[in-house]
Design an enzyme around this catalytic site. Structure first.
Site, mmCIF file in Angstrom:
data_model
loop_
_atom_site.group_PDB
_atom_site.id
_atom_site.type_symbol
_atom_site.label_atom_id
_atom_site.label_comp_id
_atom_site.label_asym_id
_atom_site.label_seq_id
_atom_site.Cartn_x
_atom_site.Cartn_y
_atom_site.Cartn_z
ATOM 1 N N CYS A 148 0.823 -1.222 0.000
ATOM 2 C CA CYS A 148 0.000 0.000 0.000
ATOM 3 C C CYS A 148 0.852 1.265 0.000
ATOM 4 O O CYS A 148 0.349 2.346 -0.314
ATOM 5 C CB CYS A 148 -0.939 0.014 1.198
ATOM 6 S SG CYS A 148 -1.977 -1.440 1.286
ATOM 7 N N HIS A 193 -3.167 7.264 2.690
ATOM 8 C CA HIS A 193 -3.616 5.942 2.240
ATOM 9 C C HIS A 193 -4.967 5.623 2.888
ATOM 10 O O HIS A 193 -5.146 5.793 4.102
ATOM 11 C CB HIS A 193 -2.567 4.892 2.633
ATOM 12 C CG HIS A 193 -3.035 3.488 2.436
ATOM 13 N ND1 HIS A 193 -3.662 3.062 1.278
ATOM 14 C CD2 HIS A 193 -2.984 2.394 3.259
ATOM 15 C CE1 HIS A 193 -3.967 1.781 1.397
ATOM 16 N NE2 HIS A 193 -3.566 1.353 2.583
ATOM 17 N N ASN A 218 -10.202 -0.197 0.524
ATOM 18 C CA ASN A 218 -8.749 -0.035 0.481
ATOM 19 C C ASN A 218 -8.248 -0.579 -0.865
ATOM 20 O O ASN A 218 -8.253 -1.790 -1.091
ATOM 21 C CB ASN A 218 -8.139 -0.797 1.658
ATOM 22 C CG ASN A 218 -6.619 -0.752 1.677
ATOM 23 O OD1 ASN A 218 -5.982 -0.353 0.712
ATOM 24 N ND2 ASN A 218 -6.042 -1.189 2.788
HETATM 25 O O1 UT7 Z 1 -3.403 -1.103 3.862
HETATM 26 C C1 UT7 Z 1 -3.168 -1.684 5.086
HETATM 27 C C2 UT7 Z 1 -4.082 -2.846 5.196
HETATM 28 N N1 UT7 Z 1 -4.771 -3.103 6.388
HETATM 29 C C3 UT7 Z 1 -5.252 -2.256 7.318
HETATM 30 O O2 UT7 Z 1 -5.021 -1.086 7.282
HETATM 31 C C4 UT7 Z 1 -6.076 -2.820 8.407
HETATM 32 C C5 UT7 Z 1 -5.913 -2.134 9.715
HETATM 33 N N2 UT7 Z 1 -6.819 -2.711 10.705
HETATM 34 C C6 UT7 Z 1 -8.140 -2.424 10.710
HETATM 35 O O3 UT7 Z 1 -8.592 -1.626 9.904
HETATM 36 C C7 UT7 Z 1 -9.006 -3.061 11.766
HETATM 37 O O4 UT7 Z 1 -8.191 -3.749 12.684
HETATM 38 C C8 UT7 Z 1 -10.066 -4.045 11.172
HETATM 39 C C9 UT7 Z 1 -11.117 -3.269 10.409
HETATM 40 C C10 UT7 Z 1 -9.400 -5.044 10.250
HETATM 41 C C11 UT7 Z 1 -10.760 -4.816 12.265
HETATM 42 O O5 UT7 Z 1 -11.374 -3.904 13.189
HETATM 43 P P1 UT7 Z 1 -11.206 -4.109 14.765
HETATM 44 O O6 UT7 Z 1 -12.002 -3.058 15.395
HETATM 45 O O7 UT7 Z 1 -9.737 -4.169 15.032
HETATM 46 O O8 UT7 Z 1 -11.939 -5.478 14.971
HETATM 47 P P2 UT7 Z 1 -11.312 -6.836 15.576
HETATM 48 O O9 UT7 Z 1 -10.351 -7.461 14.639
HETATM 49 O O10 UT7 Z 1 -10.891 -6.574 16.980
HETATM 50 O O11 UT7 Z 1 -12.597 -7.743 15.631
HETATM 51 C C12 UT7 Z 1 -13.700 -7.456 16.505
HETATM 52 C C13 UT7 Z 1 -14.756 -8.506 16.315
HETATM 53 C C14 UT7 Z 1 -14.221 -9.940 16.389
HETATM 54 O O12 UT7 Z 1 -15.206 -10.716 17.025
HETATM 55 P P3 UT7 Z 1 -15.064 -11.065 18.602
HETATM 56 O O13 UT7 Z 1 -13.761 -11.842 18.708
HETATM 57 O O14 UT7 Z 1 -15.018 -9.763 19.308
HETATM 58 O O15 UT7 Z 1 -16.281 -11.882 18.861
HETATM 59 C C15 UT7 Z 1 -14.134 -10.365 14.950
HETATM 60 O O16 UT7 Z 1 -14.252 -11.753 14.776
HETATM 61 O O17 UT7 Z 1 -15.349 -8.386 15.022
HETATM 62 C C16 UT7 Z 1 -15.310 -9.655 14.363
HETATM 63 N N3 UT7 Z 1 -15.228 -9.416 12.938
HETATM 64 C C17 UT7 Z 1 -16.296 -9.175 12.170
HETATM 65 N N4 UT7 Z 1 -17.606 -9.122 12.461
HETATM 66 C C18 UT7 Z 1 -18.441 -8.832 11.459
HETATM 67 C C19 UT7 Z 1 -14.094 -9.339 12.174
HETATM 68 N N5 UT7 Z 1 -14.457 -9.071 10.898
HETATM 69 C C20 UT7 Z 1 -15.797 -8.961 10.881
HETATM 70 C C21 UT7 Z 1 -16.725 -8.675 9.878
HETATM 71 N N6 UT7 Z 1 -18.042 -8.618 10.198
HETATM 72 N N7 UT7 Z 1 -16.374 -8.426 8.593
#
Ligand code: UT7
Length: 337
Positions: free
Chosen positions: A111, A264, A294
């Site tokens: 990215c 980004h 993204n």
């Molecule tokens: O270009 C660089 C590429 N990547 C990035 O920039 C990503 C950077 N990171 C992020 O943007 C965030 O960490 C995410 C959007 C990927 C995730 O958000 P988060 O607030 O960090 O969520 P999390 O990973 O802590 O997940 C929270 C909950 C989990 O469930 P439990 O364990 O709390 O029951 C996940 O399993 O949300 C769940 N979850 C979802 N639920 C519904 C993860 N993905 C999804 C989904 N829909 N798509």
């Protein structure tokens, strides 16, 4: 020396995929995706590949800059999702647009790729090797996303952005300036930063092809994109403000002087957090992640092209462009429009 972006262009596939569409495929919801990322929809290729998208964006950037393909001397194309191992996507674009006098090669910095390619173009021009460089950031991540993995498939989209970078005139070329090649009050690329930390490669990765041959007795395997989202999030919100402050300090430019921070587009909350840490209002941090998700190396040049076409960039405006991504990598550039 005035090294300027004289033209911008972008291309995204026509097919819109909404959050509701994805909720029909994996266990997710429009509410979760919007509130955690700011994404409402993304464009996904239903056939056009990386080089095809790149060529479309390139043609638009050339037209916008009034530069002919034959005048381009170098094509730098940033991507992590080339259509082929070889020829490079840059060579495919060179053929498609008829840039017959251009050398061409790809740059891989995920990215951060567009910023790395722009900074490389800038260095080639400063060193006197080339005057007209076409810089492209493009990714077709839909090829490497696991469409059954809700934690990653909701985040990404396909798209390309391009810019034409040139030295304003031969006379300008002769009078090279400070280490950045520009003084801060003339238009052009003023300063740049790039960095990498390979020890954190595992937090965001995608294996292209494992070793598999007559010695191993196995077939080569291809992998999906995998990510530790929280680690990437933490890295981004710490590193981006740091490098932006460093970029400005080294250029003797104040935060208040910057019109737009073209960042980004990975997550609305990341952009918001960077703005908060830098104490700048969100009006100066344009976003379009709600429309495209993204798009990896495409995101910064697509956003820049939108700002340009909407007439939001005026001569003399100071812009910071900054990105981060797999590698881990990070980069920033200070531009006077
Ligand atoms: O270009 C660089 C590429 N990547 C990035 O920039 C990503 C950077 N990171 C992020 O943007 C965030 O960490 C995410 C959007 C990927 C995730 O958000 P988060 O607030 O960090 O969520 P999390 O990973 O802590 O997940 C929270 C909950 C989990 O469930 P439990 O364990 O709390 O029951 C996940 O399993 O949300 C769940 N979850 C979802 N639920 C519904 C993860 N993905 C999804 C989904 N829909 N798509």
């Amino acid at each position: 020396m005035r090294i300027k972006i004289v033209g911008t262009g972008s291309y995204v596939p026509e097919r819109v995929v909404t959050n509701e569409d994805l909720a029909g495929m994996v266990d997710t919801s429009d509410e979760w995706i919007k509130s955690r990322t700011g994404i409402c929809q993304r464009r996904i290729s239903d056939g056009i590949g990386t080089s095809g998208m790149a060529a479309m964006a390139a043609r638009r950037a050339l037209a916008n800059g009034g530069v002919r393909a034959e005048e381009i001397q170098l094509i730098l194309l940033a991507t992590s999702t080339p259509d082929c191992h070889f020829p490079s996507s840059a060579c495919q674009v060179q053929r498609e647009i008829g840039a017959v006098h251009a050398a061409a090669y790809d740059i891989s910095a995920a990215c951060s790729g567009f910023i790395f390619a722009l900074n490389t173009a800038y260095s080639f021009i400063v060193s006197g090797f080339y005057n007209n460089v076409l810089v492209i950031g493009v990714d077709c991540l839909s090829k490497v996303v696991d469409w059954k993995d809700r934690s990653t498939c909701v985040l990404f989209g396909d798209g390309a952005g391009a810019v034409v970078v040139t030295v304003e005139s031969e006379a300008d070329k002769a009078v090279s300036g400070n280490k950045a090649g520009n003084s801060a009050d003339v238009p052009g690329i003023l300063h740049m930063i790039m960095g990498a930390d390979g020890t954190k490669g595992h937090v965001l990765s995608c294996e292209s092809r494992t070793v598999g041959n007559f010695l191993t007795g196995t077939e080569p395997l291809t992998g999906y994109l995998s990510m530790d989202g929280q680690e990437v999030f933490k890295f981004a919100v710490k590193k981006m403000p740091e490098i932006i402050e460093q970029l400005l300090e080294e250029s003797n430019v104040k935060l208040e002087e910057i019109k737009y921070f073209v960042l980004h587009q990975a997550n609305y909350r990341i952009s918001e957090s960077i703005a908060k840490r830098l104490k700048i209002p969100m009006e100066r941090v344009p976003v379009n992640i709600e429309k495209y998700g993204n798009t990896s190396a495409g995101s910064v040049p697509i956003l820049l092209d939108e700002l340009n076409r909407e007439g939001k960039l005026k001569d003399g405006d100071l812009l910071v462009m900054a990105g981060f991504g797999a590698g881990l990598t990070w980069g920033a550039a200070l531009i006077r429009w």
